[in-house]
Design an enzyme around this catalytic site. Sequence first.
Site, PDB file in Angstrom:
ATOM      1  N   GLY A  31       0.792  -1.224   0.000  1.00 13.92           N
ATOM      2  CA  GLY A  31       0.000   0.000   0.000  1.00 13.92           C
ATOM      3  C   GLY A  31       0.823   1.272   0.000  1.00 13.92           C
ATOM      4  O   GLY A  31       2.018   1.260  -0.261  1.00 13.92           O
ATOM      5  N   HIS A  37       4.038   1.323  -8.117  1.00 16.02           N
ATOM      6  CA  HIS A  37       3.020   0.269  -7.998  1.00 16.02           C
ATOM      7  C   HIS A  37       2.104   0.245  -9.223  1.00 16.02           C
ATOM      8  O   HIS A  37       1.796  -0.818  -9.762  1.00 16.02           O
ATOM      9  CB  HIS A  37       2.158   0.499  -6.743  1.00 16.02           C
ATOM     10  CG  HIS A  37       2.913   0.432  -5.451  1.00 16.02           C
ATOM     11  ND1 HIS A  37       3.096   1.530  -4.645  1.00 16.02           N
ATOM     12  CD2 HIS A  37       3.525  -0.602  -4.817  1.00 16.02           C
ATOM     13  CE1 HIS A  37       3.780   1.180  -3.557  1.00 16.02           C
ATOM     14  NE2 HIS A  37       4.057  -0.102  -3.643  1.00 16.02           N
ATOM     15  N   GLN A 147      11.734  -4.135 -10.126  1.00 16.13           N
ATOM     16  CA  GLN A 147      13.199  -4.274 -10.076  1.00 16.13           C
ATOM     17  C   GLN A 147      13.772  -3.559  -8.859  1.00 16.13           C
ATOM     18  O   GLN A 147      14.842  -3.904  -8.371  1.00 16.13           O
ATOM     19  CB  GLN A 147      13.838  -3.705 -11.353  1.00 16.13           C
ATOM     20  CG  GLN A 147      15.364  -3.878 -11.365  1.00 16.13           C
ATOM     21  CD  GLN A 147      16.061  -3.189 -12.511  1.00 16.13           C
ATOM     22  OE1 GLN A 147      15.519  -3.091 -13.610  1.00 16.13           O
ATOM     23  NE2 GLN A 147      17.265  -2.700 -12.267  1.00 16.13           N
ATOM     24  N   ASP A 149      13.173  -3.749  -5.851  1.00 17.53           N
ATOM     25  CA  ASP A 149      13.480  -4.734  -4.792  1.00 17.53           C
ATOM     26  C   ASP A 149      14.065  -5.972  -5.478  1.00 17.53           C
ATOM     27  O   ASP A 149      13.427  -7.023  -5.540  1.00 17.53           O
ATOM     28  CB  ASP A 149      12.212  -5.061  -4.018  1.00 17.53           C
ATOM     29  CG  ASP A 149      11.632  -3.821  -3.355  1.00 17.53           C
ATOM     30  OD1 ASP A 149      12.044  -3.509  -2.232  1.00 17.53           O
ATOM     31  OD2 ASP A 149      10.793  -3.132  -3.982  1.00 17.53           O
ATOM     32  N   SER A 184       9.379   5.171  -3.561  1.00 22.78           N
ATOM     33  CA  SER A 184       9.202   4.219  -2.464  1.00 22.78           C
ATOM     34  C   SER A 184       8.217   4.821  -1.473  1.00 22.78           C
ATOM     35  O   SER A 184       8.219   6.045  -1.256  1.00 22.78           O
ATOM     36  CB  SER A 184      10.551   3.988  -1.770  1.00 22.78           C
ATOM     37  OG  SER A 184      10.347   3.394  -0.507  1.00 22.78           O
ATOM     38  N   SER A 185       7.410   3.976  -0.880  1.00 23.68           N
ATOM     39  CA  SER A 185       6.470   4.463   0.142  1.00 23.68           C
ATOM     40  C   SER A 185       7.239   5.129   1.277  1.00 23.68           C
ATOM     41  O   SER A 185       6.755   6.062   1.911  1.00 23.68           O
ATOM     42  CB  SER A 185       5.634   3.311   0.686  1.00 23.68           C
ATOM     43  OG  SER A 185       5.042   2.600  -0.382  1.00 23.68           O
TER      44      SER A 185
HETATM   45  P1  AMP Z   1       5.888  -2.536  -1.613  1.00 25.93           P
HETATM   46  O1  AMP Z   1       4.514  -1.974  -1.515  1.00 25.93           O
HETATM   47  O2  AMP Z   1       6.984  -1.559  -1.320  1.00 25.93           O
HETATM   48  O3  AMP Z   1       6.059  -3.849  -0.898  1.00 25.93           O
HETATM   49  O4  AMP Z   1       6.096  -2.868  -3.153  1.00 25.93           O
HETATM   50  C1  AMP Z   1       5.173  -3.648  -3.864  1.00 25.93           C
HETATM   51  C2  AMP Z   1       5.739  -3.927  -5.227  1.00 25.93           C
HETATM   52  O5  AMP Z   1       5.988  -2.682  -5.892  1.00 25.93           O
HETATM   53  C3  AMP Z   1       7.085  -4.681  -5.200  1.00 25.93           C
HETATM   54  O6  AMP Z   1       7.117  -5.612  -6.277  1.00 25.93           O
HETATM   55  C4  AMP Z   1       8.087  -3.572  -5.404  1.00 25.93           C
HETATM   56  O7  AMP Z   1       9.298  -4.012  -5.978  1.00 25.93           O
HETATM   57  C5  AMP Z   1       7.330  -2.673  -6.361  1.00 25.93           C
HETATM   58  N1  AMP Z   1       7.865  -1.304  -6.349  1.00 25.93           N
HETATM   59  C6  AMP Z   1       8.074  -0.508  -5.281  1.00 25.93           C
HETATM   60  N2  AMP Z   1       8.641   0.657  -5.660  1.00 25.93           N
HETATM   61  C7  AMP Z   1       8.800   0.596  -6.992  1.00 25.93           C
HETATM   62  C8  AMP Z   1       9.329   1.474  -7.976  1.00 25.93           C
HETATM   63  N3  AMP Z   1       9.818   2.673  -7.658  1.00 25.93           N
HETATM   64  N4  AMP Z   1       9.329   1.081  -9.270  1.00 25.93           N
HETATM   65  C9  AMP Z   1       8.837  -0.146  -9.614  1.00 25.93           C
HETATM   66  N5  AMP Z   1       8.322  -1.027  -8.745  1.00 25.93           N
HETATM   67  C10 AMP Z   1       8.307  -0.676  -7.449  1.00 25.93           C
END
Ligand code: AMP
Length: 289
Positions: A31, A37, A147, A149, A184-185
């Site tokens: 979220g 996302h 990518q 992560d 990034s969140s």
């Molecule tokens: P998270 O909500 O941070 O757990 O991320 C959920 C998904 O979104 C994961 O597959 C992350 O790698 C991807 N994600 C997060 N930030 C980015 C970004 N800046 N660019 C592309 N994918 C992202």
Amino acid sequence: MQTVRTIEEVRSIVRSARLDGKGIGFVPTMGYLHRGHTSLVEHSKKLSGFQVMSIFVNRIQFNDAGDFSRYPRDLERDLAVARDCGVDLVFAPGDDEMYRDRRTFVDMELLTDHLCGAHRPGHFRGVFTVVSKLFNIVLPDVAVFGQKDIQQAVSLEKMVMDLDFPLKIVIAPTVREEDGLAMSSRNKHLDPDERRRSLCIIRSLRMAEGMIASGERSARKILSEVKKELSTGRPDKIDYASLVRYSDLQPADEISERSVLAVAAFFGPTRLIDNMIVEEREGKFSCVY
Ligand code: AMP
């Protein structure tokens, strides 16, 4: 767009979508959605007809309780963002729905030994466990990860192969702010000074790209310059700056046909990660970050 909180509802809605002949695309998230996302949903839409997104801050992947309680949350806003980018079903379970009396976990050898795996004990066990559960709940045909992560994405590819999950993992490129900071969140936590200093991360990747383009192959030399560039942003701590093979995420002495240069650093209490994939094609190296 439908929003549900129970496993049973997800199963029933996904079953109907399948009966309508639709392939199921899946984007798991924690979220506080941003364009990183939504780009994953865009990729998924090209590959499948019915889009499922999960929104769940997965307590068991946080090795730091403060990080978990600080993690930004805004479900109302997330639902509007998900609707706008064409998600069909949001699964937003509570803790009790996902974890009752948990005794079973999914873990992996080797690929989690370095990078974030070495600095966040238990993190990947929490990720593999929740993603396995979500795969079994949603039963997607394709699941898209970012990518950004990279250790997560590469090791989930391995998990799917090793445990025979019947789905395809797609890794989508990192989406960045205009000045190059990976979205990034957690960026929300950066104060203006930390936000400015965090740009040393993208500068360090660009510098490594320049060295590789000029023919440098030695990990030691590249990483030494990367660390120097990182230190110009006075990070509060550098967790790592490493070069690893893409295939098994083990440290490499030299750039080989597919490598990953990854960094993690703290700015204040906020830990940021970024990386680039270095790939050889027809004798030339290209960097994707
Ligand atoms: P998270 O909500 O941070 O757990 O991320 C959920 C998904 O979104 C994961 O597959 C992350 O790698 C991807 N994600 C997060 N930030 C980015 C970004 N800046 N660019 C592309 N994918 C992202």
